[in-house]
Design an enzyme around this catalytic site. Sequence first.
Site, PDB file in Angstrom:
ATOM      1  N   SER A 104       0.856  -0.964  -0.018  1.00  0.00           N
ATOM      2  CA  SER A 104      -0.004   0.075   0.179  1.00  0.00           C
ATOM      3  C   SER A 104       0.751   1.366  -0.005  1.00  0.00           C
ATOM      4  O   SER A 104       1.503   1.349  -0.975  1.00  0.00           O
ATOM      5  CB  SER A 104      -0.973  -0.058   1.429  1.00  0.00           C
ATOM      6  OG  SER A 104      -2.125   0.991   0.996  1.00  0.00           O
ATOM      7  N   GLU A 205      -1.981  -2.963  -7.741  1.00  0.00           N
ATOM      8  CA  GLU A 205      -3.334  -3.275  -7.017  1.00  0.00           C
ATOM      9  C   GLU A 205      -3.734  -1.946  -6.427  1.00  0.00           C
ATOM     10  O   GLU A 205      -3.180  -1.022  -6.346  1.00  0.00           O
ATOM     11  CB  GLU A 205      -2.833  -4.088  -5.949  1.00  0.00           C
ATOM     12  CG  GLU A 205      -1.741  -3.761  -4.734  1.00  0.00           C
ATOM     13  CD  GLU A 205      -2.312  -2.720  -3.846  1.00  0.00           C
ATOM     14  OE1 GLU A 205      -3.616  -2.726  -3.547  1.00  0.00           O
ATOM     15  OE2 GLU A 205      -1.462  -1.904  -3.288  1.00  0.00           O
ATOM     16  N   HIS A 276      -5.050  -5.585  -1.296  1.00  0.00           N
ATOM     17  CA  HIS A 276      -5.782  -5.472   0.162  1.00  0.00           C
ATOM     18  C   HIS A 276      -6.727  -6.588   0.285  1.00  0.00           C
ATOM     19  O   HIS A 276      -7.853  -6.360   0.255  1.00  0.00           O
ATOM     20  CB  HIS A 276      -6.508  -3.998   0.127  1.00  0.00           C
ATOM     21  CG  HIS A 276      -5.476  -2.893   0.068  1.00  0.00           C
ATOM     22  ND1 HIS A 276      -4.729  -2.531  -0.882  1.00  0.00           N
ATOM     23  CD2 HIS A 276      -5.233  -2.135   1.310  1.00  0.00           C
ATOM     24  CE1 HIS A 276      -3.849  -1.443  -0.609  1.00  0.00           C
ATOM     25  NE2 HIS A 276      -4.348  -1.145   0.515  1.00  0.00           N
TER      26      HIS A 276
END
Length: 319
Positions: A104, A205, A276
């Site tokens: 992230s 992602e 995630h």
Amino acid sequence: MSKHIYIYSPSSAIRDKAAFRRGVARLKALGYEVEIDEAALAVHQRFAGDDATRLAAIGRAAASGADIALIARGGYGLTRILDAIPYKAVAKAIQRGTEFVGLSDFTALQCALFAKTGAVTWAGPAVGEDFGAEGGADDIMEACFDDLASGQGEGTGWRMPVRDAGLKVKPVHDATLWGGNLCVLASLLGTPYFPVVEKGVLFIEDTNEHPYRIERMLDQLRMAGVLARQRAIVFGQFTGMRKVPGYDRGFGFVAVVDRLRAMLKVPVLTGLPFGHVPTKVLLPVGAKVELAAEGRDVFMVWGHRHGGHDHDHSHGHAH
């Protein structure tokens, strides 16, 4: 000898302390020796301590001598301190055998470090949301993490969705694997912290992004010439996507992928178990990989890369 894990917080403040405690307890139960950074639970505004506190935590993680330096959580916080991160110290720690792991917001540090030093880090779990997941940590994620800790992990494989069964993908050799969170990646474009990778394998992602926002970020990378320079684009998991009812009319994630495929000669693969989501593999950002696909099955191999860090790999980036 049990592996030593150093947990630190370079990004957002830990709000879910119960998840953090569960994560730490889980790592200990798995037999790891866990050391928690002194500022791991610090709070300043939305951050895990002010900028100086988080920079110092990164420095302590680099100096820890741990086998793995693991982020407590992602969120937001690394982009704003990229100008001040001690890249040489982190790269030296990696040379000495400390593996840096996260996802992230951690994409910012991973990309910047690779652009500046060529050092390889790992896209992988965080303490709270992964090891501290309420229903228990995911078996595959734990097995992949154990592979890294024990020096066993040499690649990964997955099945693409049925609709991609007919995709023709030429085998890819000796390509740099890079990428991470799409939003963070796009925000680095045009800065010294965006890696210049030719003929690489780019994985992406994201979470809580509307399909049109995903397309806009992909178009930014495409129009900047980044996507056409790769050997393959690999989509991980895009979660929490919300279409606007009655408005998007069929414009969803599939439409975004189909349009990208129509505009690029580079193969676009989907279904990578990373993002995630509970089930995530660990991926060496900046390492050389081989990639092959047969029907729906994709294999990505990076070979043995523990201990002395294959130095041919660690400086394989082009400027």
